[in-house]
Design an enzyme around this catalytic site. Sequence first.
Site, PDB file in Angstrom:
ATOM      1  N   MET A 122       0.843  -1.200   0.000  1.00 44.06           N
ATOM      2  CA  MET A 122       0.000   0.000   0.000  1.00 44.06           C
ATOM      3  C   MET A 122       0.872   1.241   0.000  1.00 44.06           C
ATOM      4  O   MET A 122       1.813   1.357   0.772  1.00 44.06           O
ATOM      5  CB  MET A 122      -0.917  -0.014   1.221  1.00 44.06           C
ATOM      6  CG  MET A 122      -1.769   1.242   1.385  1.00 44.06           C
ATOM      7  SD  MET A 122      -2.999   1.406   0.062  1.00 44.06           S
ATOM      8  CE  MET A 122      -3.237   3.191   0.071  1.00 44.06           C
ATOM      9  N   HIS A 157       5.950  -0.224  -8.109  1.00 44.56           N
ATOM     10  CA  HIS A 157       4.529   0.137  -8.225  1.00 44.56           C
ATOM     11  C   HIS A 157       4.162   1.167  -7.139  1.00 44.56           C
ATOM     12  O   HIS A 157       3.590   2.222  -7.427  1.00 44.56           O
ATOM     13  CB  HIS A 157       3.700  -1.143  -8.081  1.00 44.56           C
ATOM     14  CG  HIS A 157       2.215  -0.960  -8.072  1.00 44.56           C
ATOM     15  ND1 HIS A 157       1.399  -1.454  -9.061  1.00 44.56           N
ATOM     16  CD2 HIS A 157       1.389  -0.352  -7.185  1.00 44.56           C
ATOM     17  CE1 HIS A 157       0.139  -1.148  -8.768  1.00 44.56           C
ATOM     18  NE2 HIS A 157       0.103  -0.477  -7.637  1.00 44.56           N
ATOM     19  N   GLU A 158       4.521   0.850  -5.892  1.00 48.69           N
ATOM     20  CA  GLU A 158       4.168   1.765  -4.793  1.00 48.69           C
ATOM     21  C   GLU A 158       4.917   3.090  -4.927  1.00 48.69           C
ATOM     22  O   GLU A 158       4.377   4.161  -4.634  1.00 48.69           O
ATOM     23  CB  GLU A 158       4.466   1.115  -3.438  1.00 48.69           C
ATOM     24  CG  GLU A 158       3.822  -0.252  -3.212  1.00 48.69           C
ATOM     25  CD  GLU A 158       2.336  -0.306  -3.537  1.00 48.69           C
ATOM     26  OE1 GLU A 158       1.643   0.709  -3.381  1.00 48.69           O
ATOM     27  OE2 GLU A 158       1.862  -1.383  -3.969  1.00 48.69           O
TER      28      GLU A 158
HETATM   29 ZN   LIG Z   1      -1.403   0.379  -6.494  1.00 44.99          ZN
END
Ligand SMILES: [Zn+2]
Length: 836
Positions: free
Chosen positions: A265, A297-298
Amino acid sequence: MPGTNLTREEAQQRASVVSTGTYDVALDLTIGDERFGSVTTLRFEATPGSSTFVDLVDADISAITLNGTSIDPALYAESRIPIEDLAAENELVVEATLPYSHSGEGLHRFVDPADGKVYLYTQFEVPDARRVFTTFEQPDLKAEFTFHVTAPAHWQVVSNSPSPEPVVEGEHGTWHFPETKRMSTYITALVAGDYEVVRDTYSGEYGDIPLGVFCRQSLVEHLDADDIFLITKQGFAFFEGAFEMAYPFGKYDQLFVPEYNMGAMENAGCVTFRDEMIFRSRQTVAAYEGRANTILHEMAHMWFGDLVTMKWWDDLWLNESFAEFAAHHSSVEATRFTDAWTGFTNARKNWAYRQDQLPSTHPIAADNYDLHAVEANFDGITYAKGASTLKQLVAWVGEKDFFAGLRAYFAKHAYGNTTLQDLLTELEASSGRELGSWSQEWLQTSGVNTLRATFEVDGDGAFTSFAVEQSAHPDYPTLRRHRIAIGLYDLVDGRLVRRERIETDVRGERTEITELVDHRQPDLILLNDDDLTYAKIRLDERSFDTLLGHIASFEDSLPRALAWGAAWDMTRDAELKGSDFVALVLAGVGTETDLTAVASLLRQGSSAVNLYTAEADRPPLAEQWESGLSGLLDAAEPGSDHQLALARAYAAAASTPEKVQSLLDGALEGLTVDTDLRWTLLTALARIDAVGEAEIAAELERDNTISGQEHAAAARAIRPDAEAKAAAWRAVAVEKSTPNETRRQTALAFQVSGQGDLLEPYVDAYLQMAETIIEEQGVWIGQVALVYLFPLANPSARTLEKVDTWLESTQSGPAAKRYVLEGRDDLARALRAQSQ
Ligand SMILES: [Zn+2]
């Protein structure tokens, strides 16, 4: 009644009368093991005289004060506190206690069975900051946050801002964090507990970024912080360069936390990851590639999502698709994982194609009219189809113009909120291409197109005509414009070599490719070469014959990935026999260089045997699959990734215990039988009843960790034993107290091919459970139970009939119905493939 829901309209209404300024949040983590204290002081502007509400879930409120006047806590209902007759400038103070969570939502509390240490972390997306403090829980009401946290003085306490030295009084300390940058509630965070930390610094073009990597003490011996920092630094160098903008949130901590529901996250400067990504046993390179991808991605979200944020969850897809695109792109450009797009094709795109062919498919730009709708849409369309479409958009406008548009978008909207149109405006300006109609056909419609080549050849083997035909499912008839490459491949000395590549636009039902006229027909024509677009592809007869004999002969992994994808897709569509697919996998998997492909092919091969082959033909095919895997395992290079991947797949296919037992005894040269592989092999033995409860309990004693408990739960659930099944069922679908990841692992192990008789009662039990579980246990537990317990493993027409009867008469809500309908589609698809 709203319950914990919130509609888009309510959020718009609230944003029209309120604009937030600051939150001051004091959390007390020292009042017990069940609850924590939460005092929120919220200062905000409002239209004088207006009324609205603030959000808070499951609270025990002791006092509410608005502009110095107290409000009766009894007015708190349905997760809302009404606030009326607002002034231009307001101060709201809410004092409450709230429960710790054990479902991974809100403030999760975990006690490590390995050593009794305590670990806490928050998870707020989509709407769960309101489980920890009082909020305006919507992404467009951004604010600055000041956190004060009281906790045991020896803990690590981490949030979005840099951790200060605590003010210590006796055994407790209070951390007064500096004010954050302006951000949305859902990316605020708190991580606290007995965590260990390793620190480093990234020094780049825009200055230094302090880095931290955190994990549980019992995992420290397995923590490879060097590799995590390496990827992190490569990522920052890439993104700061490509975006021409400094990382906006100061320091960057990455925290690996237990019992985490998702992969990770993007909390601003305080990113949480599932701690299975700290590998305690040998993993293949695919696991490292996957972790690097998640880190990137994060990190991409820090700019796209955290700095510039969607106005409402309608643009969730854009947030996630961008991060997914950026993660793969930066993997290729900046890390050792230069074939990352191959992994995308081999895994993520299959997820998207599957999801898009389900009856529940929806446009990428979904109509997320309320929070319940958002929660159901964290799916293969939002992530993987969206990312494929973004990749197509990059091909459409060109990479250089795409990044130029992005830079303008970040500069213009930093710390603000946007919609898709704001991005399109910048991309149109940078590329000079009109994108409204592109957006309409790709983002506002559902379904996947199929592309196939048709051609005629003269006596010398040259094309006299060549066209690409496009089709669509009748329910989703949109034909799209596709920018694609077409590759012509010849067999040269046993290798499939690309002789020619052309790039072209395809539109409508038929596109003539005059460029290819007079070119010699190759051994294999590959549409969508380089995987620029999102479409199913079909191979012509000669190409398919070439593929069957020579799938291992492609020089590069990406065209091979496209070929694997087409073959799997044809199997699912009942156009290729399960036995042919199995033969193809056994012929090619041993030399496949992409380990993501190896893992997914081994799973698909198993499905081809167990789901897509008629019952009468299954025993000989299952035997062929098992002995084929056994042979490949014996032939694999000792100590190689292939050896490990094949050992896992063989274990999953084994019908007799001898060889599994010998692997467990360490008989295969180079195969290290470490903690997780021991569990894999033991679980295989449990599946065929070669070991029972005593052996599982003994193994758990050797590995008394949370991972060990999860593995043990799965080994118990997989046993062909009525009592074991009943206990597993209760743990997943009935008991509220099962820890979230234990529940998931139990559910994953429950449905087993070949256990049809034993599982027969659970068809009716499943349908009965589906009626009420979401209402009784909530969306998260309901989803785990409904997705993984669906009676798919032993497909039968009788089960299909029962499911159809249920669907006709159910009183359940739309979410439960959606999951059952998706399972029903998989079941019907399996039965179609079996009858071919
Ligand atoms: Zn994401």
